[in-house]
Design an enzyme around this catalytic site. Sequence first.
Site, PDB file in Angstrom:
ATOM      1  CG  HIS A  19      -1.893  -1.043   1.371  1.00  0.00           C
ATOM      2  ND1 HIS A  19      -2.007  -1.842   2.495  1.00  0.00           N
ATOM      3  CD2 HIS A  19      -2.876  -1.454   0.531  1.00  0.00           C
ATOM      4  CE1 HIS A  19      -2.993  -2.692   2.334  1.00  0.00           C
ATOM      5  NE2 HIS A  19      -3.540  -2.487   1.149  1.00  0.00           N
ATOM      6  CE  LYS A  43     -13.201  -7.192   2.818  1.00  0.00           C
ATOM      7  NZ  LYS A  43     -12.118  -6.422   2.211  1.00  0.00           N
ATOM      8  NE  ARG A  92      -2.707  -8.122  -4.181  1.00  0.00           N
ATOM      9  CZ  ARG A  92      -3.502  -8.171  -3.142  1.00  0.00           C
ATOM     10  NH1 ARG A  92      -3.029  -7.965  -1.947  1.00  0.00           N
ATOM     11  NH2 ARG A  92      -4.774  -8.441  -3.281  1.00  0.00           N
ATOM     12  CB  SER A 130      -4.352  -6.798   4.569  1.00  0.00           C
ATOM     13  OG  SER A 130      -3.966  -5.523   4.136  1.00  0.00           O
TER      14      SER A 130
HETATM   15  O1  PNS Z   1      -8.997  -2.989   0.759  1.00  0.00           O
HETATM   16  P1  PNS Z   1     -10.294  -3.486   0.209  1.00  0.00           P
HETATM   17  O2  PNS Z   1     -11.051  -4.258   1.256  1.00  0.00           O
HETATM   18  O3  PNS Z   1     -10.137  -4.243  -1.069  1.00  0.00           O
HETATM   19  O4  PNS Z   1     -11.153  -2.158  -0.114  1.00  0.00           O
HETATM   20  C1  PNS Z   1     -12.430  -2.272  -0.665  1.00  0.00           C
HETATM   21  C2  PNS Z   1     -13.180  -0.938  -0.558  1.00  0.00           C
HETATM   22  C3  PNS Z   1     -13.290  -0.516   0.888  1.00  0.00           C
HETATM   23  C4  PNS Z   1     -12.453   0.130  -1.346  1.00  0.00           C
HETATM   24  C5  PNS Z   1     -14.590  -1.186  -1.163  1.00  0.00           C
HETATM   25  O5  PNS Z   1     -15.172  -2.284  -0.549  1.00  0.00           O
HETATM   26  C6  PNS Z   1     -15.502   0.024  -1.036  1.00  0.00           C
HETATM   27  O6  PNS Z   1     -15.345   0.994  -1.728  1.00  0.00           O
HETATM   28  N1  PNS Z   1     -16.467  -0.075  -0.110  1.00  0.00           N
HETATM   29  C7  PNS Z   1     -17.437   0.969   0.107  1.00  0.00           C
HETATM   30  C8  PNS Z   1     -18.831   0.519  -0.386  1.00  0.00           C
HETATM   31  C9  PNS Z   1     -19.031   0.855  -1.850  1.00  0.00           C
HETATM   32  O7  PNS Z   1     -18.899   1.972  -2.278  1.00  0.00           O
HETATM   33  N2  PNS Z   1     -19.382  -0.180  -2.633  1.00  0.00           N
HETATM   34  C10 PNS Z   1     -19.654   0.000  -4.049  1.00  0.00           C
HETATM   35  C11 PNS Z   1     -18.520  -0.460  -4.924  1.00  0.00           C
HETATM   36  S1  PNS Z   1     -18.811  -2.111  -5.416  1.00  0.00           S
END
Ligand code: PNS
Length: 168
Positions: A19, A43, A92, A130
């Site tokens: 990150h 989550k 990745r 992570s």
């Molecule tokens: O590090 P991650 O868990 O891959 O991050 C995912 C994240 C938090 C960026 C994504 O789940 C997110 O944007 N969540 C907020 C809810 C949202 O906007 N969902 C619509 C997109 S599918």
Amino acid sequence: MEEKVAVYPGSFDPITYGHLDIIKRALKIFDKVIVAVAHNYDKKSLFTHTERVEMIQDALKGHPNVTVESFEGLLMEYMKGTNARVVLRGLRATSDFEYEYHMASMNRSLNQEIDTLFMVTGKDYFFVSSRTIKEVASLGGSVEGLVPKNVAQKLREKFAQQKRGQKS
Ligand code: PNS
């Protein structure tokens, strides 16, 4: 001239050198990067939201052009309150692609003003996530060189605390 701002959203449970590599490279393109830490109620995270934010702030000391913020709910709604029109995500491997492609497409359908920019993870970190960091650390393996020192320490503390909890 207009300030170029990117939002780098994620769970960061916990933040890794992968990150940080993305953030540091993004700072060469953008004037400012906002690290947006999601409150993911669906989550199960190892670290609390506050712990995740603090670890990131600690790891990014000395980078005045980075701010750490929190968001809950839709990312596209959160974006409206910022002056950024770019969402930054690290890629990745091909395995990340499908999930990222769906997320970027959904976000684009929610708000056409926002673009998702993908940066390929640095070669030294393409295997770092992570999830695997937590697995290795929980089993007593070393994650030195893959996460900042403060994070490695927090992982040790967290799993020691969990072990104590299991015994009592
Ligand atoms: O590090 P991650 O868990 O891959 O991050 C995912 C994240 C938090 C960026 C994504 O789940 C997110 O944007 N969540 C907020 C809810 C949202 O906007 N969902 C619509 C997109 S599918």
